[in-house]
Design an enzyme around this catalytic site. Structure first.
Site, PDB file in Angstrom:
ATOM      1  N   SER A 293      -1.873   7.072   0.930  1.00  0.00           N
ATOM      2  CA  SER A 293      -1.841   6.167  -0.221  1.00  0.00           C
ATOM      3  C   SER A 293      -3.153   5.390  -0.368  1.00  0.00           C
ATOM      4  CB  SER A 293      -0.638   5.229  -0.091  1.00  0.00           C
ATOM      5  OG  SER A 293      -0.390   4.540  -1.284  1.00  0.00           O
ATOM      6  N   LYS A 318      -0.514  11.334  -0.174  1.00  0.00           N
ATOM      7  CA  LYS A 318       0.370  10.537  -1.046  1.00  0.00           C
ATOM      8  C   LYS A 318      -0.479   9.981  -2.181  1.00  0.00           C
ATOM      9  CE  LYS A 318       3.508   6.590  -1.224  1.00  0.00           C
ATOM     10  NZ  LYS A 318       2.775   5.800  -2.238  1.00  0.00           N
ATOM     11  N   GLN A 322       3.531   3.015  -6.637  1.00  0.00           N
ATOM     12  CA  GLN A 322       4.852   2.423  -6.817  1.00  0.00           C
ATOM     13  C   GLN A 322       4.728   0.982  -7.306  1.00  0.00           C
ATOM     14  OE1 GLN A 322       4.195   4.365  -3.896  1.00  0.00           O
ATOM     15  NE2 GLN A 322       5.156   5.955  -5.129  1.00  0.00           N
TER      16      GLN A 322
END
Length: 382
Positions: A293, A318, A322
């Site tokens: 991420s 990733k 979110q």
């Protein structure tokens, strides 16, 4: 059944159906489709029937919580989850840099497995005797293989002073249960020092929380004052965190220009940029298959902008973003709302970032061979 009772039942059913029908009409009038109105009606009727007829008592709150949880799981996205009050509180604590836990860094690189990467000094995990490379196979008797990584984390973390039982597998020994008492874990998410007998700075970023950029700046300033000529940024086993924190650090190390682009379902693109004027020192970045991420955003930006050499193994992959939506009773949801792209326009979701210099850690390393390679690469730059 008496005629009077029949009339009462008919009246009640008629009232319920009428109310539901009116809700659907209002929903349709506000722009919802007829098909959606029917779907909402199905849900309301099912919830009403279950609440009134289920053999045991069940509250509306329980039904709604279960419905929201099921809704999130139906998306088929392991990063979109329902967070009850306890889990939502834990998430906020993690983002603020402290939480009740056992003081271990976990790896989920192998699907269905949870392996301990490192154990913090003086933390409950160290006191209990947990060691790097131990595999956690169950949490409170629930097999790890049946849980998503995020669920494992939430089950292990909890209020300070409470206990958690882990079933641990260690090579050459029988599986063993460990009972650990959680303590408040405050994490300095960015810290480091000058590598002894060198002019190379080293900063390990464990995750990206609210205070990480400030901690990184403090560490880098201190090392600059000591006269470093190059910097190693260690992003291994970094699961990510807040994009803002990542971008704030990128502003200190990535040359002026694009850092990352975030694109939502409608194609709207938000571009984050660095404003740093010059690349004033060489940088080497350490990554592994647990760098994910926001860690991949920083590594990808440095690689694409040719501002660093990446050492290690391919990152996790990733590439989604979110957002957190608080609900009414202290709980919330975490929902994937966009995907991000590196400055070269590449989405690494499910793919990962390849290092420039590949070197894997041996199964039972006597020394940190990846860091040694990073130092070797840096010495060639300075």
């Amino acid at each position: 059944m008496s005629q009077k009772l029949k009339y009462c039942l008919v009246a009640v059913v008629t009232a319920i159906v009428t109310a539901m029908a009116m809700c659907c009409i209002m929903f349709y009038a506000l722009g919802g489709s007829a098909a959606k109105a029917v779907d909402y009606l199905r849900f309301i009727m099912t919830a009403q029937f279950v609440e009134s007829k289920f053999v045991d008592n069940v509250t509306t709150e329980t039904l709604i919580n279960g419905a929201i949880d099921g809704l999130m799981k139906s998306l088929g996205d392991k990063y979109s989850v329902y967070l009850d009050e306890s889990k939502f509180k834990q998430l906020n604590e993690i983002n603020h840099g402290s939480f009740g836990g056992i003081g271990v860094v976990m790896s989920f690189a192998e699907p269905g497995h949870c392996r301990i990467m490192s154990v913090m000094d003086n933390a409950p995990g160290k006191v209990a005797g947990l060691e790097p490379n131990d595999e956690i196979i169950a949490v409170e008797g629930v097999p790890v293989a049946s849980l998503q990584p995020e669920e494992i984390v939430y089950r292990i973390r909890g209020a300070e002073g409470t206990q958690v039982v882990l079933t641990v597998r260690r090579e050459g020994q029988e599986d063993q249960d460990y009972t650990l008492t959680r303590s408040n874990i405050h994490v300095d998410t960015a810290a480091g020092d000058v590598i002894p007998d060198t002019e190379i700075g080293y900063i390990r970023i464990a995750s990206f929380s609210e205070n990480t950029a400030e901690e990184f700046k403090k560490a880098m300033t201190m090392q600059r004052e000591k006269g470093i000529k190059g910097l190693i940024i260690d992003l291994r086993a970094n699961p990510g965190g807040l994009i803002k924190s990542c971008v704030d650090i990128a502003d200190m190390v990535v040359p002026a220009g694009d850092v990352v682009s975030v694109v939502d379902k409608d194609g709207n693109r938000e571009v984050y940029q660095s404003h740093k004027k010059d690349a004033d020192m060489p940088i080497v970045v350490l990554i592994d298959n647990n760098s994910a991420s926001a860690a991949e955003i920083l590594a990808g930006a440095l690689k694409d902008r040719q501002a660093a050499t990446l050492v290690g193994v391919k990152s996790y992959g990733k590439g989604s973003v979110q957002t957190i939506l608080p609900l009414f009773n202290g709980e919330g949801i975490k929902l994937t709302v966009a995907k991000y792209y590196t400055p070269s326009g590449i989405s690494i979701d499910g793919v990962g970032i390849e290092p420039d210099v590949e070197i894997a850690m041996p199964e039972k390393p006597a020394t940190d061979v990846q860091l040694a390679k990073a130092i070797e690469v840096m010495k060639g730059k300075i």
